[in-house]
Design a protein around this motif. Structure first.
Motif, mmCIF file in Angstrom:
data_model
loop_
_atom_site.group_PDB
_atom_site.id
_atom_site.type_symbol
_atom_site.label_atom_id
_atom_site.label_comp_id
_atom_site.label_asym_id
_atom_site.label_seq_id
_atom_site.Cartn_x
_atom_site.Cartn_y
_atom_site.Cartn_z
ATOM 1 N N LEU A 38 32.885 16.922 31.918
ATOM 2 C CA LEU A 38 31.480 16.768 31.553
ATOM 3 C C LEU A 38 30.915 15.489 32.155
ATOM 4 C CD1 LEU A 38 29.111 17.854 29.812
ATOM 5 C CD2 LEU A 38 29.938 16.379 27.982
ATOM 6 N N TYR A 42 27.894 14.815 35.129
ATOM 7 C CA TYR A 42 26.748 13.914 35.056
ATOM 8 C C TYR A 42 26.614 13.088 36.336
ATOM 9 C CZ TYR A 42 25.291 14.618 30.190
ATOM 10 O OH TYR A 42 24.785 15.138 29.024
ATOM 11 N N ARG A 45 25.147 15.302 38.950
ATOM 12 C CA ARG A 45 23.711 15.472 38.779
ATOM 13 C C ARG A 45 22.967 14.248 39.277
ATOM 14 N NH1 ARG A 45 20.710 14.397 33.235
ATOM 15 N NH2 ARG A 45 21.616 12.409 33.786
ATOM 16 N N THR A 247 20.044 19.836 29.959
ATOM 17 C CA THR A 247 20.939 20.987 29.866
ATOM 18 C C THR A 247 20.896 21.783 31.161
ATOM 19 O OG1 THR A 247 19.155 22.235 28.860
ATOM 20 C CG2 THR A 247 20.711 21.172 27.379
ATOM 21 N N ILE A 250 23.194 20.281 33.884
ATOM 22 C CA ILE A 250 24.619 20.570 33.841
ATOM 23 C C ILE A 250 24.856 22.028 34.215
ATOM 24 C CG2 ILE A 250 26.666 20.517 32.406
ATOM 25 C CD1 ILE A 250 25.349 17.804 32.894
ATOM 26 N N SER A 251 24.041 22.910 33.706
ATOM 27 C CA SER A 251 24.299 24.318 33.976
ATOM 28 C C SER A 251 24.105 24.612 35.447
ATOM 29 C CB SER A 251 23.392 25.197 33.130
ATOM 30 O OG SER A 251 22.055 24.995 33.522
ATOM 31 N N SER A 255 26.831 26.105 38.024
ATOM 32 C CA SER A 255 26.593 27.355 38.731
ATOM 33 C C SER A 255 26.914 27.207 40.197
ATOM 34 C CB SER A 255 25.146 27.785 38.564
ATOM 35 O OG SER A 255 24.881 27.974 37.203
ATOM 36 N N PHE A 261 31.184 26.464 33.106
ATOM 37 C CA PHE A 261 32.144 25.876 32.196
ATOM 38 C C PHE A 261 33.037 26.952 31.615
ATOM 39 C CE2 PHE A 261 32.445 21.558 31.778
ATOM 40 C CZ PHE A 261 31.208 20.944 31.846
ATOM 41 N N LEU A 265 37.089 26.959 31.321
ATOM 42 C CA LEU A 265 37.858 27.138 30.095
ATOM 43 C C LEU A 265 38.370 28.558 29.968
ATOM 44 C CD1 LEU A 265 35.336 25.187 27.983
ATOM 45 C CD2 LEU A 265 37.656 24.473 28.393
ATOM 46 N N TYR B 153 40.244 23.036 21.577
ATOM 47 C CA TYR B 153 40.095 21.950 22.536
ATOM 48 C C TYR B 153 41.074 20.837 22.177
ATOM 49 C CZ TYR B 153 36.115 24.818 23.498
ATOM 50 O OH TYR B 153 35.332 25.905 23.802
ATOM 51 N N MET B 197 28.282 27.810 26.922
ATOM 52 C CA MET B 197 28.985 26.590 27.321
ATOM 53 C C MET B 197 28.304 25.858 28.470
ATOM 54 S SD MET B 197 31.442 25.353 25.633
ATOM 55 C CE MET B 197 32.636 24.453 26.580
ATOM 56 N N GLU B 198 27.492 26.562 29.216
ATOM 57 C CA GLU B 198 26.803 25.894 30.313
ATOM 58 C C GLU B 198 25.721 24.950 29.795
ATOM 59 O OE1 GLU B 198 27.711 28.982 33.882
ATOM 60 O OE2 GLU B 198 25.655 28.363 33.519
ATOM 61 N N ASP B 199 25.391 25.066 28.498
ATOM 62 C CA ASP B 199 24.424 24.155 27.904
ATOM 63 C C ASP B 199 25.080 22.925 27.317
ATOM 64 O OD1 ASP B 199 22.590 26.985 26.541
ATOM 65 O OD2 ASP B 199 22.463 26.002 28.499
ATOM 66 N N LEU B 200 26.369 22.773 27.521
ATOM 67 C CA LEU B 200 27.085 21.645 26.932
ATOM 68 C C LEU B 200 26.577 20.327 27.493
ATOM 69 C CD1 LEU B 200 29.612 20.909 25.167
ATOM 70 C CD2 LEU B 200 30.849 20.773 27.309
ATOM 71 N N THR B 201 26.252 19.395 26.610
ATOM 72 C CA THR B 201 25.806 18.087 27.081
ATOM 73 C C THR B 201 26.620 16.937 26.503
ATOM 74 O OG1 THR B 201 24.186 17.913 25.303
ATOM 75 C CG2 THR B 201 23.416 18.840 27.388
ATOM 76 N N PHE B 255 24.490 5.643 38.718
ATOM 77 C CA PHE B 255 25.146 6.946 38.785
ATOM 78 C C PHE B 255 26.060 7.159 37.580
ATOM 79 C CE2 PHE B 255 23.687 8.341 42.760
ATOM 80 C CZ PHE B 255 23.760 7.326 43.698
ATOM 81 N N GLU B 258 26.063 7.549 32.232
ATOM 82 C CA GLU B 258 26.576 8.411 31.172
ATOM 83 C C GLU B 258 28.032 8.126 30.875
ATOM 84 O OE1 GLU B 258 24.791 9.477 33.701
ATOM 85 O OE2 GLU B 258 22.998 10.365 32.835
#
Lengths: 293, 427
Positions: A38, A42, A45, A247, A250-251, A255, A261, A265, B153, B197-201, B255, B258
């Motif tokens: 994750l 970032y 991105r 969001t 990340i998606s 892609s 993700f 997994l 997890y 899961m693609e919305d995971l932040t 960069f 985060e």
């Protein structure tokens, strides 16, 4: 995030490093570490944002230069007694607005010498090296970066237009697919638009010589682009608006290498195998596409 | 040897015992020697008490994944009888271990001899009552509970509740509540997994129960936020009672913003009034009554801020440093690179950098404060330049004795225990 050229170069290597980390994490002992991946996404991105901003800035600079050139040409050629002068102005403006040729892409620092002739840079802006003496036919094909407007009514390179630029075009050198995205939606290639009925410009649609590259006019080329457009739409690949939410950042990044993700997994061994292959295939294409951009 | 790398350090509630876990799944327990009147200098030293294999590598055939045996966390239960209990966890499974002593053994059985062989009954002429005779001390460790199959997890934290009946385990996306006696059931109390899961932040990075209020717990996230949750409010604590977050400084964006804001550890103070958090470059003290920003921020190694790119390349930027309070909550401690660790006195605002290494610390020698200077900066004798730091020598795990000035420092595969002899009492 600073946006000077140096950072943009770092951005490119950061993108490669990050993709490599994600790829390596698949074979690490103990399974894919969700937290680490994750965080890497970032960085991806952020690097991509900087890289794209820098490219836009560069294009804007190029177009500013061309705008100045155009004005100078106008001043030179303007003759109040010449009835054809207005047409000539239009031609020059239009030509300037035309898709540039591949040399411009090379001059903008793309590393790959084997860029396909139908380079998307032609859709992004004009060629500053175009010689006005080459072609007298007006060309109404305009840069994808501009809002659709009749040629004669405005200066196509005004700052306002550039600021409204919200389209992104990427060439995938593997598949030669040109993808243009506007506000997150896949968009028809501008050339196809123009070829398929024009944009209400005053001059009739005219064909351009192939030496200018880019906006081709032969029927088979049109169908190629159409086919490419259809392919692009079918691809599960969406680049969102530069002002996107977190969001979607990340998606979208996930892609890119085609597995998401959920791919990271994956609970089934065979599915994971497939995703690895996809990721590998996607990885290379994306890296190459960045270089061409 | 990579399997000897210490992965967790924890004192028990009295400080008499110190447990370490390593990458190879082993637990080593140290015990403090009682003070001896005859040899005053040997008082309070820690010696090995017991060693056992807690976790073994496992293979999940369904997911085609190997599960590491590395011990992520150890937590002691408060002592309620002669035996000691601790929880140890790897990425997937938590185990409850009983540690007990045996210093007597029965002798004089009628039906079996000293070696345990059954006697020939015809040789038995009289009966005797077996008696307990002293023997060499033996420490026995046995697994009492195995809490498995509750985490999809990777488990990053466990925390024993002050009710001494329940505990929680946290992975990247979920927190489960267990009863210590029940292994086939756990309650999910936090779930931040998005529908897609693609919305995971963000992910959960650490969690801990409040030391006194059994209904309160806190968890930290990769976005640098802390959430205080009250189990009395709802069964599922997805909604927080309090959210602790410091607004990002837009001028400091990079960069890696985060990554460096991700919280790697969170600890309640002994009083329960404050929270201590660690992110990549700083340690912060938060007041439970103030959510808008931390009370205090301590720069652990700000000289690394200009090196984040290379630290990203060599993966050091992902190192998860832990932090610790002293018994009176007046000093906080955390590790750094080059086997350095840092202590910050909250009252005097003084800080010190010390080194855990064989070369610089002979037994009973006083630790010499260290200093890191910027590359090319004014350099005093014994200073270390930023560019000379050894980033393979990292102190991720530290622990402070609950009442005395004794600290345990894990430096890769070595454990250092330092005592403040002059100031044994906490103040």
């Amino acid at each position: 995030i600073t946006t000077n050229m140096e950072c943009a170069v770092d951005a490119q290597s950061l993108i490669s490093i990050s993709l490599m980390k994600i790829h390596n994490s698949r074979t690490q002992r103990g399974g894919i570490k969700l937290h680490k991946n994750l965080l890497v996404s970032y960085v991806l991105r952020n690097a991509r944002q900087v890289y794209i901003k820098e490219k836009y800035a560069e294009i804007y600079r190029m177009q500013q230069y061309e705008e100045v050139r155009t004005v100078c040409n106008e001043i030179q050629e303007l003759n109040p007694l010449d009835l054809d002068s207005e047409d000539a102005d239009d031609e020059d403006q239009a030509r300037a607005a035309c898709c540039g040729d591949e040399t411009s892409l090379c001059h903008r620092g793309a590393a790959q010498p084997a860029v396909h002739v139908r380079a998307p840079s032609t859709l992004l802006g004009c060629c500053p090296f175009e010689d006005s003496s080459k072609e007298s036919e007006p060309c109404e094909y305009r840069s994808c970066c501009m809002e659709a407007s009749p040629v004669s009514h405005f200066d196509p390179f005004s700052a306002d237009n550039i600021r409204h630029c919200n389209k992104t075009t990427v060439l995938d050198l593997d598949t030669h697919v040109v993808t243009t995205v506007e506000n997150g939606y896949l968009h028809q290639d501008c050339c196809c638009d123009a070829l398929q009925g024009g944009q209400g410009a005053q001059s009739p649609a005219k064909k351009r010589k192939g030496e200018f590259g880019g906006c081709v006019s032969e029927a088979e080329d049109v169908s190629d682009f159409t086919a490419a457009r259809k392919r692009a739409k079918r691809e599960d690949c969406s680049y969102s608006n530069p002002d996107y939410t977190e969001t979607s950042n990340i998606s979208n990044l996930i892609s890119i290498f085609g597995s998401g993700f959920s791919g990271l997994l994956s609970r089934q061994a065979d599915l994971e195998q497939i995703c690895s292959k996809q990721a590998l295939a996607g990885l290379g294409a994306w890296t190459r596409a960045i270089v061409a951009f | 040897c990579p399997s000897d790398i210490i992965s967790t350090v924890e004192f028990n509630h009295t400080g008499e015992l110190l447990a370490t876990g390593d990458k190879g799944g082993r637990v080593v327990i140290f015990q403090r020697e009682p003070e001896s009147k005859t040899e005053p200098f040997s008082q309070g030293e820690y010696n090995v008490y017991s060693t056992f294999q807690s976790h073994e590598p496992e293979f999940d055939y369904l997911k085609s994944l190997e599960i590491e045996e590395k011990i992520n966390k150890i937590r002691w239960l408060p002592q309620q009888n002669a035996a000691h209990f601790l929880l140890s966890t790897n990425d997937k499974t938590i185990k409850l271990w009983k540690v007990s002593e045996r210093d007597k053994r029965p002798e004089g059985y009628n039906l079996k001899d000293e070696e345990g062989r059954i006697k020939d009954i015809s040789t038995v002429t009289s009966l005797q009552v077996p008696v307990l005779k002293p023997m060499d001390l033996m420490v026995e460790v046995s697994p009492r509970r195995v809490f498995a199959n509750a985490h999809t997890y990777h488990v990053n934290s466990i925390s024993v509740n002050s009710d001494y009946e329940t505990y929680m385990s946290a992975d990247d996306l979920r927190i489960n509540l267990w009863h210590l006696d029940i292994t086939d059931r756990s309650f999910n109390i936090v779930d931040i997994k998005p529908a897609n899961m693609e919305d995971l932040t963000e992910v959960i990075t650490a969690a801990e129960f409040h030391p006194h209020h059994c209904n309160l717990f806190v968890y930290s996230s990769s976005k640098g936020t802390l959430r205080l949750c009250d189990m009395r409010e709802a069964a599922l604590c997805d909604k927080h009672s309090k959210l602790f977050e410091e607004p990002e400084d837009p001028s400091a964006r990079s960069f890696f913003s985060e990554i460096i804001s991700s919280v790697s550890d969170v600890k309640f103070s002994h009083s329960g009034r404050y929270l201590l958090t660690r992110d990549y470059l700083t340690a912060k003290v938060w007041d439970l009554n103030m959510e808008s920003k931390p009370l205090e921020t301590y720069q652990v190694h700000d000289y690394l801020r200009s090196k984040l790119c290379s630290l990203y390349e060599n993966d050091c930027i992902f190192d998860k440093f832990e932090c610790a309070w002293n018994g009176s909550d007046s000093v906080i401690m955390t590790g750094a690179y080059n086997n350095f660790f840092r202590m910050f006195d909250r009252n005097t605002k003084r800080d010190v950098t010390l080194e855990a290494s064989r070369e610089s610390s002979k037994p009973r020698a006083v630790l010499k404060p260290r200093r890191v200077c910027a590359a090319g900066g004014k350099r005093r004798k014994d200073d270390i330049s930023v560019d000379s730091l050894d980033f393979t020598k990292k102190i991720l795990h530290t622990a402070w004795h609950p009442t005395e000035n004794i600290i345990a420092i894990a430096a890769t595969n070595n454990l250092y225990i330092f005592q403040d002899k002059l100031n044994s009492e906490m103040h």
